[in-house]
Design an enzyme around this catalytic site. Structure first.
Site, mmCIF file in Angstrom:
data_model
loop_
_atom_site.group_PDB
_atom_site.id
_atom_site.type_symbol
_atom_site.label_atom_id
_atom_site.label_comp_id
_atom_site.label_asym_id
_atom_site.label_seq_id
_atom_site.Cartn_x
_atom_site.Cartn_y
_atom_site.Cartn_z
ATOM 1 C CE LYS A 127 -2.822 -30.246 0.655
ATOM 2 N NZ LYS A 127 -3.793 -30.995 1.145
HETATM 3 C C1 PLP Z 1 -4.060 -32.398 1.330
HETATM 4 C C2 PLP Z 1 -5.023 -32.639 2.343
HETATM 5 C C3 PLP Z 1 -4.744 -33.847 2.946
HETATM 6 C C4 PLP Z 1 -3.844 -35.060 3.022
HETATM 7 O O1 PLP Z 1 -2.594 -34.361 3.618
HETATM 8 P P1 PLP Z 1 -1.105 -34.890 3.411
HETATM 9 O O2 PLP Z 1 -0.207 -34.122 4.243
HETATM 10 O O3 PLP Z 1 -0.858 -34.968 1.953
HETATM 11 O O4 PLP Z 1 -1.124 -36.173 4.121
HETATM 12 C C5 PLP Z 1 -5.927 -34.356 3.988
HETATM 13 N N1 PLP Z 1 -7.032 -33.484 4.063
HETATM 14 C C6 PLP Z 1 -7.296 -32.292 3.145
HETATM 15 C C7 PLP Z 1 -8.465 -31.606 3.011
HETATM 16 C C8 PLP Z 1 -6.265 -32.079 2.368
HETATM 17 O O5 PLP Z 1 -6.209 -31.016 1.499
#
Ligand code: PLP
Length: 480
Positions: free
Chosen positions: A113
């Site tokens: 993120k």
């Molecule tokens: C948010 C997250 C996901 C999922 O990603 P999306 O874009 O919501 O599909 C997968 N792995 C981790 C570590 C995350 O923080």
């Protein structure tokens, strides 16, 4: 210049800067570009070997044209990734013949993120300063988003941020990554309740339009178009490193809200030869079941070792639906209304089978996830966190029509989930140096009741404090 339209077809067409600040469209839909910018094969070849920030700037420039110059964007992008702890920013590691892992955990909070939010925080500041405005970002988190948003917004001039988490229900590392940020424009609230309670509180604030305007409420959750946009860059980076546009590619993505994998779809629309997108689910497998059957049915969320994917409804899936329903906003609206009413929705046969030519899904329960983590550690030395393991496992099951390099996205650093990693491999991963003293840092967090009225009071007081300062600053002629 790209304009943005809503997936429900009933909201104003906006420029990039207004889409950034709006998050959700006024008709409840999600924004998408009216036309996809296309890169020719030569333009894609020209990305080979560029430093990550330069490549990312070229990939994103068409989306912000008219609001930011390429040079302005380039400065923000360079600053966004300057603090990442690997020179490649998103390095690839080979785990088998034609199999790769792309490590997306080299940012400040150790989850993918950061790749979007580091830029989105800077974009907010840039756009708001130009408009002489401030916003108050309020969000709920079950773990990774909160810390990434706080880290992206700390000490920014035009943004205040309030993050709600369920008291006692996030891991200690996750909590401390939020509560040890003592910046003046950041507040952490521990809510007496669950994650769903936190989300309901945030929704209640956004649904009160007078309050929303009063404190200039804004959101940086995963439905914000700018987050998807920033994620497209690493698909291109992986692609050109492995021979695109002259070689086709496949990606495997551990999926929750469908934001990450949708960026892979966007890369394909822009000309990257993506042949396959493999969705990895944990036991919360609504997407995998959908790709298998064409029917989406909501079930209760069960907790797993990969909590960032413990999601009932994948909000970004609406974007894919819109594209495969030939951009018919009314049809999207009708299907989603049915889903909300009945917990079930069937995609039209044609749309579902067209999706199946590009997408497939695979599910892994906790035992299978631990087994994958153990096997990968043994075979390749790579320590995977549980989310990344689900992605790698899905990639290993991919049904490819012809040979293509397969890239599994590793979305979190193993040290973010040390208990699961130790259980699977016997090895307890250490936090990287910049977080080594996390457990000793002082925390600031306020415990609040699960109550909308008192949350509004809190946000109003917090936003009011900075707004007074901002007015004072503007009165002295300095930029707000
Ligand atoms: C948010 C997250 C996901 C999922 O990603 P999306 O874009 O919501 O599909 C997968 N792995 C981790 C570590 C995350 O923080």
């Amino acid at each position: 210049m790209v304009k943005y339209v809503s997936t429900r077809g009933n909201a104003p067409v906006l420029d990039f800067d207004d889409v950034l600040l709006a998050g959700l469209a006024r008709d409840g839909g999600l924004y998408l570009p009216e036309t996809w910018p296309r890169f020719s094969a030569d333009e894609i070849r020209a990305l080979r070997g560029l430093p990550y920030a330069e490549l990312a700037t070229r990939v994103m420039a068409p989306f912000v044209a008219g609001c930011l110059t390429e040079a302005e964007l380039g400065d923000l992008v360079t600053a966004s990734y300057a603090g990442f702890d690997h020179p490649a920013v998103a390095p690839l590691r080979q785990i088998g013949p034609d199999q790769w892992v792309m490590e997306l955990f080299h940012g400040p909070t150790l989850a993918f993120k950061d790749y979007a939010l580091q830029l989105v925080g800077r974009l907010f500041d840039h756009v708001l300063s130009a408009k002489g405005r401030r916003v108050t970002i309020v969000g709920a988190t079950s773990g990774d988003t909160g810390s990434a948003a706080i880290e992206a917004c700390r000490d920014r001039d035009a943004v205040d941020v309030v993050i709600l988490h369920p008291k006692g229900r996030v891991s200690e590392v996750q909590r401390r990554q939020m509560t040890t940020v003592l910046a003046g424009n950041v507040r952490n609230l521990a809510v007496e309740g669950t994650f769903d309670d936190c989300q309901d509180l945030v929704k209640a604030l956004f649904n009160d339009h007078a309050f929303r305007d009063e404190v200039s409420l804004s959101a940086v959750n995963s439905i914000n178009w700018a987050r998807v946009m920033a994620q497209i860059a690493y698909y291109f980076a992986a692609g050109v490193a492995l021979g695109a546009p002259d070689v086709p590619l496949a990606f495997a993505v551990p999926t929750g809200n469908f934001g990450n994998v949708f960026a892979g779809y966007a890369a394909r629309r822009m000309g990257l030869p993506v042949e396959r997108l493999v969705v990895g689910s944990n036991r919360n497998d609504i997407l995998t079941r959908f790709f298998e059957t064409g029917v989406m049915t909501a079930e209760g969320v069960v907790p797993t070792l990969s909590p960032s994917m413990d999601i009932q409804v994948s909000s970004n899936f609406e974007r894919l639906l819109w594209e495969y329903l030939d951009r018919d906003g009314r049809a999207v609206d009708a299907l989603l209304a049915e889903f909300r009413r009945t917990g079930r929705m069937a995609a039209p046969q044609g749309a579902w089978s067209a999706m199946g030519e590009l997408f497939e899904g695979h599910r892994f329960d906790d035992d299978a996830t631990l087994e994958l983590m153990r096997r990968m550690r043994q075979a390749t030395g790579e320590l995977l966190d549980p989310h990344s393991a689900v992605g790698v496992g899905a990639g290993l099951k991919a049904r490819l029509a012809r040979p293509a390099p397969l890239v599994a996205l590793a979305t979190a650093h193993p040290a973010k989930f040390p208990d699961a990693v130790e259980r699977a491999t016997g090895h307890r991963p250490l936090l990287p140096p910049h977080l080594a003293d996390l457990l000793e840092r002082p925390e600031r967090v306020e415990v609040v009741a699960n109550d909308t009225a008192s949350l509004k009071d809190y946000v109003r007081r917090f936003a009011g404090r900075t707004r007074t300062t901002a007015t004072g600053t503007m009165a002295t002629g300095k930029p707000a």
